[in-house]
Design a protein around this motif. Sequence first.
Motif, PDB file in Angstrom:
ATOM      1  N   SER A 200      27.927  40.549  90.911  1.00 50.29           N
ATOM      2  CA  SER A 200      27.408  40.031  92.193  1.00 50.29           C
ATOM      3  C   SER A 200      28.024  38.738  92.416  1.00 50.29           C
ATOM      4  N   ASP A 201      27.856  38.354  93.925  1.00 50.23           N
ATOM      5  CA  ASP A 201      28.229  36.975  94.232  1.00 50.23           C
ATOM      6  C   ASP A 201      27.497  35.741  93.318  1.00 50.23           C
ATOM      7  N   GLN A 202      26.623  36.095  93.045  1.00 45.66           N
ATOM      8  CA  GLN A 202      25.838  35.030  92.276  1.00 45.66           C
ATOM      9  C   GLN A 202      26.198  34.851  90.908  1.00 45.66           C
ATOM     10  N   ASP A 203      26.851  35.760  90.379  1.00 44.70           N
ATOM     11  CA  ASP A 203      27.265  35.801  88.720  1.00 44.70           C
ATOM     12  C   ASP A 203      28.304  34.811  88.885  1.00 44.70           C
TER      13      ASP A 203
ATOM     14  N   LEU B 229      45.640  36.924  80.224  1.00 48.12           N
ATOM     15  CA  LEU B 229      44.417  36.188  80.812  1.00 48.12           C
ATOM     16  C   LEU B 229      42.816  36.455  80.372  1.00 48.12           C
ATOM     17  N   VAL B 230      41.909  35.765  80.153  1.00 45.34           N
ATOM     18  CA  VAL B 230      40.614  36.208  79.591  1.00 45.34           C
ATOM     19  C   VAL B 230      39.721  35.931  80.847  1.00 45.34           C
ATOM     20  N   ILE B 231      39.012  36.656  81.276  1.00 46.00           N
ATOM     21  CA  ILE B 231      37.912  36.565  82.178  1.00 46.00           C
ATOM     22  C   ILE B 231      36.697  36.618  81.605  1.00 46.00           C
ATOM     23  N   THR B 232      35.746  35.411  81.907  1.00 46.51           N
ATOM     24  CA  THR B 232      34.446  35.449  81.153  1.00 46.51           C
ATOM     25  C   THR B 232      33.455  35.746  82.645  1.00 46.51           C
ATOM     26  N   ILE B 233      32.433  36.653  82.204  1.00 48.35           N
ATOM     27  CA  ILE B 233      31.432  36.844  83.514  1.00 48.35           C
ATOM     28  C   ILE B 233      30.060  36.572  82.805  1.00 48.35           C
ATOM     29  N   LYS B 234      29.390  35.671  83.562  1.00 51.58           N
ATOM     30  CA  LYS B 234      28.081  35.027  83.093  1.00 51.58           C
ATOM     31  C   LYS B 234      27.385  35.741  84.115  1.00 51.58           C
ATOM     32  N   LYS B 235      26.467  36.691  83.915  1.00 51.78           N
ATOM     33  CA  LYS B 235      25.466  37.179  84.689  1.00 51.78           C
ATOM     34  C   LYS B 235      24.392  36.238  84.949  1.00 51.78           C
ATOM     35  N   MET B 236      23.688  36.391  86.216  1.00 55.34           N
ATOM     36  CA  MET B 236      22.523  35.624  86.510  1.00 55.34           C
ATOM     37  C   MET B 236      21.321  36.478  86.326  1.00 55.34           C
ATOM     38  N   GLU B 237      20.539  35.468  85.411  1.00 55.09           N
ATOM     39  CA  GLU B 237      19.089  36.074  85.131  1.00 55.09           C
ATOM     40  C   GLU B 237      18.164  35.628  86.217  1.00 55.09           C
ATOM     41  N   VAL B 238      17.342  36.347  86.750  1.00 54.26           N
ATOM     42  CA  VAL B 238      16.155  35.907  87.891  1.00 54.26           C
ATOM     43  C   VAL B 238      15.162  36.379  87.107  1.00 54.26           C
ATOM     44  N   ARG B 239      14.194  35.176  87.177  1.00 53.41           N
ATOM     45  CA  ARG B 239      13.063  35.126  86.349  1.00 53.41           C
ATOM     46  C   ARG B 239      11.785  34.528  87.306  1.00 53.41           C
ATOM     47  N   GLU B 240      10.803  34.972  87.217  1.00 52.88           N
ATOM     48  CA  GLU B 240       9.650  34.128  88.132  1.00 52.88           C
ATOM     49  C   GLU B 240       8.427  33.495  87.017  1.00 52.88           C
ATOM     50  N   LYS B 241       7.838  32.463  87.782  1.00 50.12           N
ATOM     51  CA  LYS B 241       6.883  31.725  86.796  1.00 50.12           C
ATOM     52  C   LYS B 241       5.896  31.244  87.750  1.00 50.12           C
ATOM     53  N   THR B 242       4.517  31.052  87.668  1.00 52.47           N
ATOM     54  CA  THR B 242       3.528  30.808  88.399  1.00 52.47           C
ATOM     55  C   THR B 242       3.028  29.406  87.802  1.00 52.47           C
ATOM     56  N   ILE B 243       2.889  28.442  88.704  1.00 53.96           N
ATOM     57  CA  ILE B 243       2.260  27.212  88.303  1.00 53.96           C
ATOM     58  C   ILE B 243       1.152  26.959  89.223  1.00 53.96           C
ATOM     59  N   ASP B 244       0.110  26.554  88.328  1.00 56.12           N
ATOM     60  CA  ASP B 244      -1.277  26.166  89.140  1.00 56.12           C
ATOM     61  C   ASP B 244      -1.496  24.645  89.125  1.00 56.12           C
ATOM     62  N   ARG B 245      -1.865  24.210  90.108  1.00 56.90           N
ATOM     63  CA  ARG B 245      -2.115  22.593  90.245  1.00 56.90           C
ATOM     64  C   ARG B 245      -3.467  22.371  90.745  1.00 56.90           C
ATOM     65  N   ASP B 246      -4.485  21.661  90.066  1.00 60.26           N
ATOM     66  CA  ASP B 246      -5.580  21.347  90.675  1.00 60.26           C
ATOM     67  C   ASP B 246      -5.689  20.452  92.125  1.00 60.26           C
TER      68      ASP B 246
ATOM     69  N   VAL C 209      18.919  31.825  86.493  1.00 60.59           N
ATOM     70  CA  VAL C 209      19.071  31.025  85.384  1.00 60.59           C
ATOM     71  C   VAL C 209      20.791  31.449  84.911  1.00 60.59           C
ATOM     72  N   ILE C 210      21.564  30.958  84.490  1.00 59.91           N
ATOM     73  CA  ILE C 210      22.902  31.344  83.930  1.00 59.91           C
ATOM     74  C   ILE C 210      22.911  30.665  82.584  1.00 59.91           C
ATOM     75  N   ASP C 211      22.960  31.336  81.414  1.00 59.75           N
ATOM     76  CA  ASP C 211      23.155  30.769  80.152  1.00 59.75           C
ATOM     77  C   ASP C 211      21.927  29.767  79.814  1.00 59.75           C
ATOM     78  N   GLY C 212      20.737  29.922  80.284  1.00 64.41           N
ATOM     79  CA  GLY C 212      19.650  29.403  79.885  1.00 64.41           C
ATOM     80  C   GLY C 212      19.525  28.026  80.793  1.00 64.41           C
ATOM     81  N   ARG C 213      20.230  27.868  81.824  1.00 63.97           N
ATOM     82  CA  ARG C 213      20.369  26.667  82.694  1.00 63.97           C
ATOM     83  C   ARG C 213      20.038  27.001  84.126  1.00 63.97           C
TER      84      ARG C 213
END
Length: 354
Positions: free
Chosen positions: A122-125, A139-156, A193-197
């Motif tokens: 994808s264009d985001q990778d 030539l060496v081509i490296t592809i780092k796939k983008m990971e999509v994750r969701e999280k829920t944050i509660d604030r009083d 997230v890419i490579d944990g970042r």
Amino acid sequence: MKRTLFRYLPGLLLIVLTIALVAVAGQRNIAFSDIKLFVDGEEVAVHTDADTVKDVLHNNQIILDAHDRVNYDLDQKIIDGMNIEVSRAVNVTVIEGERQSLVKTHDKTVADVLAKLNTVVSDQDLVEPSRDTAVVDGLVITIKKMEVREKTIDRDLAYQSVTVEDDQLAYGTVEMVRVGETGLITTVIRENVIDGRVVSTEIVDQQIAQPVSEIIAHGTYVEPVVVSRSEEAPVEPAYVADVSQPVAAEPAPAEPVAEAQGTVMYMTATAYNDIGITFSGVPSGPGKVAVDPNVIPLGTRLLIESVDEWPSYGEAIAADTGSAVIGNIIDLFYYDYQTCINFGRRTVKVTILP
């Protein structure tokens, strides 16, 4: 025998001569062609008598790989002035996560190579080197796939405390009308997230439960009975400082004054917590002080400041009198009995306010 040999000699010579002439003529009829041979863009001029493209490549020691390309069919007959182009496939290594593969390709850019892979990029990778980089052998081509994750944050959300006056409650009474409830903001965040970042975030949903304010009622109802500090008997558990005993270094009694803005006096202060109606007709409470009307007229607005470590009383109004409040004495109202005890007897700075 000799006569017979000489007899056939002219014929034999004619045959040999004829064969020689035919051979020479054949040599003169062999065709040579001038062509150009390009191998990966490098030009080689060729003067050849080869019959086909395959022969030309063979004569020039060009061995084709299964992935190499030639712009003519190998059986194509040679024509004078031809340009034969040979494009060799290059080796490209593609790394995607734990998977590594070797690709032979004629593609010109990294983007072209990616377009022919079995995996979806994808264009985001993240692709290294960049997609417009020219392809070269090794030539060496490296592809780092983008990971999509969701999280829920509660604030009083903290609730507020609201104070209201209630004329149905006895003066000085405090009652909880409604218990406060904490609110809550629930936010759903999507992270790329890419490579944990985390490289980007966005809010995909947010729900807000508003807080409910706490309501506290303070009673203001007072029985219609006149109770003044001018009465001799104090009302328990009220505390009235004993001003009958002499005090060392007590400020001299103040002279009677008219209500003049900015007038400053240093007075001896005591404390009381009587609940009732003051001499001026208003309920006693914080900010209501007792004075000698001959020194400070009733209704005068005052600023009372501490001259020691005790917190300053602040703004007040001369609302009450008392049998023990004579001359340079001022009696300050506090709700708490123990506060009155701790206050004792102190010198304060009193300023007449407009």
